[in-house]
Design a protein around this motif. Structure first.
Motif, PDB file in Angstrom:
ATOM      1  N   GLY A 274       0.820  -1.201   0.000  1.00  0.00           N
ATOM      2  CA  GLY A 274       0.000   0.000   0.000  1.00  0.00           C
ATOM      3  C   GLY A 274       0.860   1.260   0.000  1.00  0.00           C
ATOM      4  N   ASP A 275       0.276   2.374   0.404  1.00  0.00           N
ATOM      5  CA  ASP A 275       1.000   3.648   0.513  1.00  0.00           C
ATOM      6  C   ASP A 275       1.368   3.915   1.968  1.00  0.00           C
ATOM      7  OD1 ASP A 275       0.645   4.051  -2.153  1.00  0.00           O
ATOM      8  OD2 ASP A 275      -0.533   5.891  -1.982  1.00  0.00           O
ATOM      9  N   GLY A 276       2.484   4.589   2.180  1.00  0.00           N
ATOM     10  CA  GLY A 276       2.798   4.985   3.550  1.00  0.00           C
ATOM     11  C   GLY A 276       4.260   5.277   3.775  1.00  0.00           C
ATOM     12  N   GLY A 277       4.519   6.291   4.595  1.00  0.00           N
ATOM     13  CA  GLY A 277       5.878   6.675   4.948  1.00  0.00           C
ATOM     14  C   GLY A 277       6.521   5.689   5.908  1.00  0.00           C
ATOM     15  N   TYR A 278       7.784   5.944   6.217  1.00  0.00           N
ATOM     16  CA  TYR A 278       8.575   5.016   7.025  1.00  0.00           C
ATOM     17  C   TYR A 278       8.195   5.096   8.507  1.00  0.00           C
ATOM     18  CZ  TYR A 278      12.536   2.736   9.205  1.00  0.00           C
ATOM     19  OH  TYR A 278      13.304   1.897   9.957  1.00  0.00           O
ATOM     20  N   ASP A 279       8.175   3.932   9.138  1.00  0.00           N
ATOM     21  CA  ASP A 279       8.099   3.819  10.599  1.00  0.00           C
ATOM     22  C   ASP A 279       8.627   2.429  10.954  1.00  0.00           C
ATOM     23  OD1 ASP A 279       6.052   2.064   9.973  1.00  0.00           O
ATOM     24  OD2 ASP A 279       4.439   3.377  10.667  1.00  0.00           O
ATOM     25  N   GLY A 280       8.357   1.966  12.150  1.00  0.00           N
ATOM     26  CA  GLY A 280       8.934   0.699  12.581  1.00  0.00           C
ATOM     27  C   GLY A 280       8.156  -0.535  12.182  1.00  0.00           C
ATOM     28  N   ARG A 281       7.142  -0.408  11.298  1.00  0.00           N
ATOM     29  CA  ARG A 281       6.274  -1.549  11.026  1.00  0.00           C
ATOM     30  C   ARG A 281       6.948  -2.673  10.253  1.00  0.00           C
ATOM     31  NH1 ARG A 281       5.041   2.431   7.463  1.00  0.00           N
ATOM     32  NH2 ARG A 281       4.710   1.941   5.246  1.00  0.00           N
ATOM     33  N   PHE A 282       7.930  -2.368   9.431  1.00  0.00           N
ATOM     34  CA  PHE A 282       8.534  -3.401   8.586  1.00  0.00           C
ATOM     35  C   PHE A 282       9.305  -4.415   9.429  1.00  0.00           C
ATOM     36  CE2 PHE A 282       8.218   0.544   6.148  1.00  0.00           C
ATOM     37  CZ  PHE A 282       7.370   0.118   5.142  1.00  0.00           C
ATOM     38  N   ARG A 283      10.052  -3.936  10.395  1.00  0.00           N
ATOM     39  CA  ARG A 283      10.776  -4.837  11.288  1.00  0.00           C
ATOM     40  C   ARG A 283       9.794  -5.676  12.117  1.00  0.00           C
ATOM     41  NH1 ARG A 283      16.022  -4.151  12.656  1.00  0.00           N
ATOM     42  NH2 ARG A 283      15.937  -1.945  12.036  1.00  0.00           N
ATOM     43  N   GLU A 284       8.693  -5.039  12.542  1.00  0.00           N
ATOM     44  CA  GLU A 284       7.702  -5.744  13.350  1.00  0.00           C
ATOM     45  C   GLU A 284       6.981  -6.813  12.534  1.00  0.00           C
ATOM     46  OE1 GLU A 284       5.126  -6.851  16.471  1.00  0.00           O
ATOM     47  OE2 GLU A 284       7.112  -5.916  16.390  1.00  0.00           O
ATOM     48  N   ILE A 285       6.655  -6.521  11.279  1.00  0.00           N
ATOM     49  CA  ILE A 285       5.999  -7.507  10.422  1.00  0.00           C
ATOM     50  C   ILE A 285       6.920  -8.700  10.186  1.00  0.00           C
ATOM     51  CG2 ILE A 285       5.141  -7.898   8.066  1.00  0.00           C
ATOM     52  CD1 ILE A 285       4.124  -4.957   8.144  1.00  0.00           C
ATOM     53  N   ARG A 286       8.200  -8.426   9.958  1.00  0.00           N
ATOM     54  CA  ARG A 286       9.172  -9.517   9.761  1.00  0.00           C
ATOM     55  C   ARG A 286       9.262 -10.385  11.018  1.00  0.00           C
ATOM     56  NH1 ARG A 286      11.899 -13.390   9.320  1.00  0.00           N
ATOM     57  NH2 ARG A 286      13.868 -13.648   8.185  1.00  0.00           N
ATOM     58  N   ARG A 287       9.284  -9.763  12.183  1.00  0.00           N
ATOM     59  CA  ARG A 287       9.382 -10.506  13.444  1.00  0.00           C
ATOM     60  C   ARG A 287       8.131 -11.334  13.698  1.00  0.00           C
ATOM     61  NH1 ARG A 287       7.487 -10.640  18.263  1.00  0.00           N
ATOM     62  NH2 ARG A 287       6.068  -8.905  17.834  1.00  0.00           N
ATOM     63  N   LYS A 288       6.985 -10.766  13.400  1.00  0.00           N
ATOM     64  CA  LYS A 288       5.718 -11.402  13.754  1.00  0.00           C
ATOM     65  C   LYS A 288       5.292 -12.477  12.754  1.00  0.00           C
ATOM     66  CE  LYS A 288       1.017 -10.023  15.182  1.00  0.00           C
ATOM     67  NZ  LYS A 288       1.132 -10.443  16.597  1.00  0.00           N
ATOM     68  N   TYR A 289       5.568 -12.272  11.463  1.00  0.00           N
ATOM     69  CA  TYR A 289       5.035 -13.165  10.438  1.00  0.00           C
ATOM     70  C   TYR A 289       6.115 -13.921   9.663  1.00  0.00           C
ATOM     71  CZ  TYR A 289       0.797 -10.555  11.436  1.00  0.00           C
ATOM     72  OH  TYR A 289      -0.268  -9.978  12.077  1.00  0.00           O
ATOM     73  N   GLY A 290       7.366 -13.665   9.955  1.00  0.00           N
ATOM     74  CA  GLY A 290       8.433 -14.370   9.274  1.00  0.00           C
ATOM     75  C   GLY A 290       8.750 -13.762   7.909  1.00  0.00           C
ATOM     76  N   GLN A 291       9.625 -14.417   7.178  1.00  0.00           N
ATOM     77  CA  GLN A 291      10.056 -13.904   5.877  1.00  0.00           C
ATOM     78  C   GLN A 291       8.985 -14.147   4.822  1.00  0.00           C
ATOM     79  OE1 GLN A 291      13.533 -15.735   3.987  1.00  0.00           O
ATOM     80  NE2 GLN A 291      14.292 -13.692   3.489  1.00  0.00           N
ATOM     81  N   VAL A 292       8.746 -13.142   3.986  1.00  0.00           N
ATOM     82  CA  VAL A 292       7.758 -13.284   2.912  1.00  0.00           C
ATOM     83  C   VAL A 292       8.473 -13.613   1.607  1.00  0.00           C
ATOM     84  CG1 VAL A 292       6.169 -11.677   4.046  1.00  0.00           C
ATOM     85  CG2 VAL A 292       7.738 -10.825   2.294  1.00  0.00           C
ATOM     86  N   ASP A 293       7.731 -14.255   0.699  1.00  0.00           N
ATOM     87  CA  ASP A 293       8.315 -14.649  -0.581  1.00  0.00           C
ATOM     88  C   ASP A 293       8.432 -13.472  -1.541  1.00  0.00           C
ATOM     89  OD1 ASP A 293       8.436 -17.794  -0.472  1.00  0.00           O
ATOM     90  OD2 ASP A 293       6.536 -17.198   0.423  1.00  0.00           O
ATOM     91  N   LEU A 294       7.460 -12.561  -1.484  1.00  0.00           N
ATOM     92  CA  LEU A 294       7.444 -11.407  -2.380  1.00  0.00           C
ATOM     93  C   LEU A 294       6.838 -10.223  -1.651  1.00  0.00           C
ATOM     94  CD1 LEU A 294       7.620 -10.038  -5.224  1.00  0.00           C
ATOM     95  CD2 LEU A 294       5.335 -10.974  -5.671  1.00  0.00           C
ATOM     96  N   ALA A 295       7.454  -9.051  -1.804  1.00  0.00           N
ATOM     97  CA  ALA A 295       6.927  -7.830  -1.192  1.00  0.00           C
ATOM     98  C   ALA A 295       6.784  -6.751  -2.254  1.00  0.00           C
ATOM     99  CB  ALA A 295       7.841  -7.342  -0.074  1.00  0.00           C
TER     100      ALA A 295
END
Length: 372
Positions: A274-295
């Motif tokens: 989606g759209d959106g500026g930078y914050d800490g969500r990317f690190r949190e998504i990686r921690r919570k849901y693991g590695q994704v195949d495509l982003a």
């Protein structure tokens, strides 16, 4: 006195015509309607709703420069220093979407509109494929980029809408593909548009951040060296996740939610940024849901005057590294000029980041079938 009265009556007539014209324009279905009491109650019950509007996870002033919002808008409208629009038609490929090859793949239609297939299911994200009034007053596609129409779309198992902005939620496109769509997933409040535009209420899953919906995903898979078909059932879920953005279709600000999504079919995962500026969500998504195949990452329409709500180039690199996806495709560019940067700059930014950090960047021209 007679002359003065004539002038007053003329002015009143002009004002009346302007008001009537404005009311007629605003009655166009593309502007949506007020949410139902039931939907309003659910919106106001959200943990992300505070003081009469949806809020980001951290404070997010929309304008970050040293100029007023009016001055920022004026500079954007009058800027002629950058090559915001290509001089020649862009290269694009017209693919028969009803006869795609087998396997997991994606096809990008420019800006933030794309189709991807995962585990046999077809997903369509933020399709903007027609330039009808009133969207045509705000956006003009680059030459060569408007080669796909709603008629080209195949059957869609799930339509994903990330937020209500005009470059992501297009009335004309959604009207014309309605009969091809089985399910819709969108953030809180956005479902009102879809219902108003004729989508069955029970086909719409309207989610708050960190809510999840499961989809039926029974598919027919051809077995190797066999002519018979075997029915295969895969676990399919879509999780609504935060992003750092805002919403306003017209005058009302932040009355519907904005989101990113994690799509999972069996063990395979795709992140829809989606759209959106930078914050800490990317690190949190990686921690919570693991590695994704495509982003899919937003890349384009950025500017230092609104650096909180779109990823700046340096922020894009940080976000990609923190999410740590196996493969990356960048979107939000190559179709519309909504920011005062050169039209080709996002492509260059993505390639530079990929080379510097040894990323698997899948970016290809509009319409190209990309396997992942």
């Amino acid at each position: 006195m007679h002359k003065t009265m004539k002038i007053i009556l003329t002015l009143l007539a002009v004002i009346a015509v302007v008001v009537i014209a404005a009311l007629l324009v605003l009655s166009h279905p593309a502007f949506g309607r007020r949410p139902s009491p039931q939907r309003r109650a659910r919106i106001e019950a959200s943990h992300n709703w505070r003081d009469g509007m949806f809020r980001n996870q951290i404070p997010t002033p929309q304008f970050t420069g040293d100029k007023s919002s009016i001055r920022t808008l004026w500079n954007f409208l009058t800027d002629n220093k950058t090559q915001r629009v290509p001089h020649e038609p862009l290269n694009a490929v017209h693919t028969d979407l009803n006869n795609l090859p087998e396997g997991d793949l994606l096809v990008w239609f420019g800006h933030s509109s794309y189709l991807f297939r995962l585990g046999g299911m077809t997903f369509l994200v933020d399709p903007v494929l027609k330039m009808e009034f009133p969207a045509s007053l705000m956006m003009k596609p680059f030459r060569g980029t408007d080669i796909y129409t709603p008629d080209d779309m195949p059957h869609i198992d799930c339509l994903i809408i990330t937020h209500e902005h005009w470059d992501h939620l297009d009335y004309a496109t959604l009207r014309d593909i309605r009969h091809k769509v089985s399910r819709v997933v969108c953030p809180l409040g956005v479902g009102e548009y879809l219902e108003y535009w004729g989508y069955p209420k029970d086909s719409i899953a309207e989610l708050d951040w960190y809510e999840e919906v499961s989809l039926s995903s029974s598919i027919n898979t051809l077995q190797t060296l066999q002519t018979s078909q075997t029915l295969q059932t895969l676990q399919t879920s879509i999780t609504c996740l935060p992003t750092r953005h805002f919403s306003n279709r017209l005058f009302s600000r932040n009355q519907t939610l904005w989101a990113s999504f994690l799509v999972q079919v069996a063990e395979k995962k795709v992140y829809v940024g989606g759209d959106g500026g930078y914050d800490g969500r990317f690190r949190e998504i990686r921690r919570k849901y693991g590695q994704v195949d495509l982003a899919f990452f937003e890349n384009g329409q950025y500017n230092k005057d609104w650096a909180n709500i779109h990823l700046m180039p340096q922020d894009l690199e940080e976000a990609i590294l923190e999410l740590d996806a196996k493969q990356v495709f960048t979107v939000h560019h190559d179709k519309f000029s909504l920011a005062p940067h050169a039209w080709y700059e996002p492509d260059s930014v993505a390639k530079t980041i990929a080379e510097r950090d040894s990323l698997c960047l899948l970016d290809q021209p509009i319409g190209t079938v990309v396997r992942f």
